[in-house]
Design an enzyme around this catalytic site. Sequence first.
Site, PDB file in Angstrom:
ATOM      1  N   MET A  15       9.314  -0.071   6.990  1.00 47.78           N
ATOM      2  CA  MET A  15       9.814   1.278   6.756  1.00 47.78           C
ATOM      3  C   MET A  15       9.721   1.519   5.264  1.00 47.78           C
ATOM      4  O   MET A  15      10.286   0.764   4.468  1.00 47.78           O
ATOM      5  CB  MET A  15      11.267   1.430   7.222  1.00 47.78           C
ATOM      6  CG  MET A  15      11.821   2.837   7.005  1.00 47.78           C
ATOM      7  SD  MET A  15      10.917   4.128   7.925  1.00 47.78           S
ATOM      8  CE  MET A  15      11.601   3.896   9.567  1.00 47.78           C
ATOM      9  N   GLY A  44      -0.385  -3.328   8.497  1.00 45.71           N
ATOM     10  CA  GLY A  44      -0.763  -3.546   9.891  1.00 45.71           C
ATOM     11  C   GLY A  44      -0.527  -2.311  10.742  1.00 45.71           C
ATOM     12  O   GLY A  44      -1.420  -1.853  11.475  1.00 45.71           O
ATOM     13  N   ASN A 186     -10.955  -4.327  -1.989  1.00 43.56           N
ATOM     14  CA  ASN A 186     -11.349  -3.369  -3.009  1.00 43.56           C
ATOM     15  C   ASN A 186     -11.937  -4.170  -4.179  1.00 43.56           C
ATOM     16  O   ASN A 186     -12.024  -5.396  -4.107  1.00 43.56           O
ATOM     17  CB  ASN A 186     -10.193  -2.448  -3.421  1.00 43.56           C
ATOM     18  CG  ASN A 186      -9.027  -3.205  -4.043  1.00 43.56           C
ATOM     19  OD1 ASN A 186      -9.191  -4.279  -4.626  1.00 43.56           O
ATOM     20  ND2 ASN A 186      -7.836  -2.648  -3.918  1.00 43.56           N
ATOM     21  N   SER A 223     -13.670   6.448  -5.341  1.00 45.49           N
ATOM     22  CA  SER A 223     -14.486   7.666  -5.307  1.00 45.49           C
ATOM     23  C   SER A 223     -15.983   7.384  -5.311  1.00 45.49           C
ATOM     24  O   SER A 223     -16.794   8.267  -5.027  1.00 45.49           O
ATOM     25  CB  SER A 223     -14.137   8.557  -6.509  1.00 45.49           C
ATOM     26  OG  SER A 223     -14.426   7.887  -7.720  1.00 45.49           O
ATOM     27  N   THR A 249      -2.231   7.257  -0.471  1.00 40.64           N
ATOM     28  CA  THR A 249      -1.539   6.202   0.271  1.00 40.64           C
ATOM     29  C   THR A 249      -2.205   6.015   1.630  1.00 40.64           C
ATOM     30  O   THR A 249      -2.390   6.972   2.373  1.00 40.64           O
ATOM     31  CB  THR A 249      -0.051   6.568   0.497  1.00 40.64           C
ATOM     32  OG1 THR A 249       0.534   6.906  -0.750  1.00 40.64           O
ATOM     33  CG2 THR A 249       0.698   5.407   1.119  1.00 40.64           C
ATOM     34  N   ASP A 253      -6.251   1.572   4.307  1.00 40.02           N
ATOM     35  CA  ASP A 253      -5.942   1.266   5.707  1.00 40.02           C
ATOM     36  C   ASP A 253      -6.787   2.114   6.651  1.00 40.02           C
ATOM     37  O   ASP A 253      -7.272   1.626   7.677  1.00 40.02           O
ATOM     38  CB  ASP A 253      -4.448   1.504   5.987  1.00 40.02           C
ATOM     39  CG  ASP A 253      -3.561   0.529   5.238  1.00 40.02           C
ATOM     40  OD1 ASP A 253      -4.010  -0.602   4.963  1.00 40.02           O
ATOM     41  OD2 ASP A 253      -2.416   0.889   4.922  1.00 40.02           O
TER      42      ASP A 253
END
Length: 305
Positions: A15, A44, A186, A223, A249, A253
């Site tokens: 959370m 996840g 990354n 980018s 954000t 993912d």
Amino acid sequence: MNKPPQVVVIGSLNMDIVVEAERPPQMGETVHGNQVHFIPGGKGANQAVASARLGAKTAMIGAVGSDAFGTELLHALGQEGIDVEAVKTVANSHTGIASIVLSQGDNQIIVVAGANGQVTAADIDQFEEKMAQADVVLLQLEIPLDTVIYAASKAKELGKTVVLNPAPARELPDELLQKVDVLIPNESELYLLAKVDAEVELEAAMEAMLKKGVATVVTTLGSKGAAYLTATGERGLIASHRVQVVDTTGAGDSFNAGFSYALASGAAVGEAIAFATKVAALAVTKLGAQAGMPTLAQVEEFIAE
């Protein structure tokens, strides 16, 4: 992409407690905040939501605590059609949280693993059947490393494609890397894993990962898009897409989930990357990691445009 893909995500559920303030407090200081948000997160869970939104049959293996946050996170995943049978509730443990202070266009984050630290090899064994049904097993590093290694080993025993998003960044043993079909770091994560400095050319850093046993490396470049290199010598750079960025954000993912979805659907590596860049482009045009994940229809509309 001819068949309905199946993806199993093994990883974290958090959370995110996001507090907005004019400025962050100094040590020992109290400042007034402007707003607070409770946002379902965890790498996840974010990747599972992105996968499910794209239409993959998605199952999640992980853990939450015996608290209200755990109940809320399970409900949120269930609402997305994700199979949460393998997400255990750990008694006398709290759900993982990320405490995030947003101010002056930047953030400070403290992550407390909570129940995420209780995901074990026994959980992988208990829900082996979920993995046996999958096309792709998608992993990250917000659960214990021993469990990630065990899950990758089990997936390979079952003949599954293993995709690893090596985040948060840390050094990894060759024992794990040798079981990874596709590694998606990354740029900074790549250089850390390859144990080379930033002056080394990108392709040389990716070649270093192939020497460690990884079959394919896909490096996200923000980018600039994503570069890839395979053990068979295939290589390329796939451009990103210009969009109005609202919130980055969950961009990584969404890329990992989009890539895994396409790969599970039968796409080649280059095609899967091209699809994933579109998923990520759409994800950053909306606020919130999970809330911003696009549907397949939205991606197809974006492609058509």
